[in-house]
Design a protein around this motif. Sequence first.
Motif, mmCIF file in Angstrom:
data_model
loop_
_atom_site.group_PDB
_atom_site.id
_atom_site.type_symbol
_atom_site.label_atom_id
_atom_site.label_comp_id
_atom_site.label_asym_id
_atom_site.label_seq_id
_atom_site.Cartn_x
_atom_site.Cartn_y
_atom_site.Cartn_z
ATOM 1 N N GLN A 110 0.369 -1.352 -0.021
ATOM 2 C CA GLN A 110 0.225 -0.009 -0.171
ATOM 3 C C GLN A 110 1.031 1.343 -0.222
ATOM 4 N N LYS A 113 0.782 7.440 2.241
ATOM 5 C CA LYS A 113 0.338 8.577 1.834
ATOM 6 C C LYS A 113 0.763 9.665 2.380
ATOM 7 N N TRP A 115 0.796 14.698 2.433
ATOM 8 C CA TRP A 115 -0.408 16.027 2.216
ATOM 9 C C TRP A 115 0.471 16.162 2.015
ATOM 10 N N GLN A 214 -10.322 11.503 2.051
ATOM 11 C CA GLN A 214 -11.195 10.396 1.192
ATOM 12 C C GLN A 214 -9.798 8.672 1.694
ATOM 13 N N GLU A 215 -8.767 10.034 2.356
ATOM 14 C CA GLU A 215 -7.328 8.683 2.589
ATOM 15 C C GLU A 215 -6.981 9.353 4.114
ATOM 16 N N MET A 216 -7.164 8.399 4.702
ATOM 17 C CA MET A 216 -6.165 9.152 6.544
ATOM 18 C C MET A 216 -4.244 8.582 5.817
ATOM 19 N N GLN A 217 -4.057 9.804 6.160
ATOM 20 C CA GLN A 217 -2.783 10.260 5.560
ATOM 21 C C GLN A 217 -1.441 9.299 7.147
ATOM 22 N N ASP A 218 -0.738 9.675 5.814
ATOM 23 C CA ASP A 218 0.686 8.587 7.175
ATOM 24 C C ASP A 218 1.643 9.989 7.657
ATOM 25 N N ASN A 244 -7.712 13.403 10.485
ATOM 26 C CA ASN A 244 -6.905 13.102 8.889
ATOM 27 C C ASN A 244 -5.498 12.170 9.125
ATOM 28 N N LYS A 246 -3.382 9.106 10.374
ATOM 29 C CA LYS A 246 -3.331 7.981 10.891
ATOM 30 C C LYS A 246 -2.371 7.663 12.298
#
Length: 277
Positions: A110, A113, A115, A214-218, A244, A246
């Motif tokens: 995966q 992610k 931002w 839309q997706e949780m961020q690392d 937002n 993780k």
Amino acid sequence: MSMFRAEMGEGEFKRFAELIHKEFGIKMPPTKKVLLQSRFQKRLRALGLQSYEEYCEYVFSEKGRAEERRHLIDVVTTNTTHFFREPKHWDIMNNIVLPEVWRRGIGNGQPLKMWSAGCSSGEEPYTLCMILSEFANRNKGFDYTVLATDISTEILQKAKRAIYSMEKADEIPMEMKKKYLLKSKNKPLIKIDASLRNKVRFQQLNFMENFKLQEMQDIIFCRNVVIYFDRDTQVVLFNKFCNNLKQGGYLFIGHSESLSGMRLPLKQVAPTVFQRL
């Protein structure tokens, strides 16, 4: 060329300041009145208006609300940035954060992610892509994506074009220049290579909205953005970031910014670098 009244009235300034704070979160104290006047001159000329009073009435009209607000944010926001800004953050990314998330298996299978919040003209997200791509070269199987957001649609268009003056590349290490930059044959310009451009998704976002990604961020980078907000707005915004991010993820803020005294589910791991609890 239309001539316009040289000074903004106190009433107009107060209405503008309240609007800018409410809609965009940016504090506009009385000391910013002259700056606002100067920046609004461009819009008065473009619209053929002769006074700040006329412009104020237009901004608050039904037509102005629909058509002028996007220009207003382009005028009042500050977009000062460059490649590899705040070098200590890149050392922390390379030596602490990326090795730690890789050990946890993030980025393998995966994509990681990331931002870039308040990405301005794109130098930050493209710097992140260079750092992440170099890490991927050293760690087979690592992959990533970068979400880059800004409130200004105009600056996002510039970021998407990914074309910069040659002097903008001065801070980029030579080996990365060779890998990731394309030089113009006729002009002193560079363009970010498609291998990096394709990793970034640009999106317009107003921090004052109740957003949910839309997706949780690392990893979240939000640097030198909240300095324009008052303390209460900063607290609300950082809580949104935490919602937002993780668990175990990282938040980077600017070296001139602070979370001191804020009750947030974060622990500090380095100056201006925090981890989600």
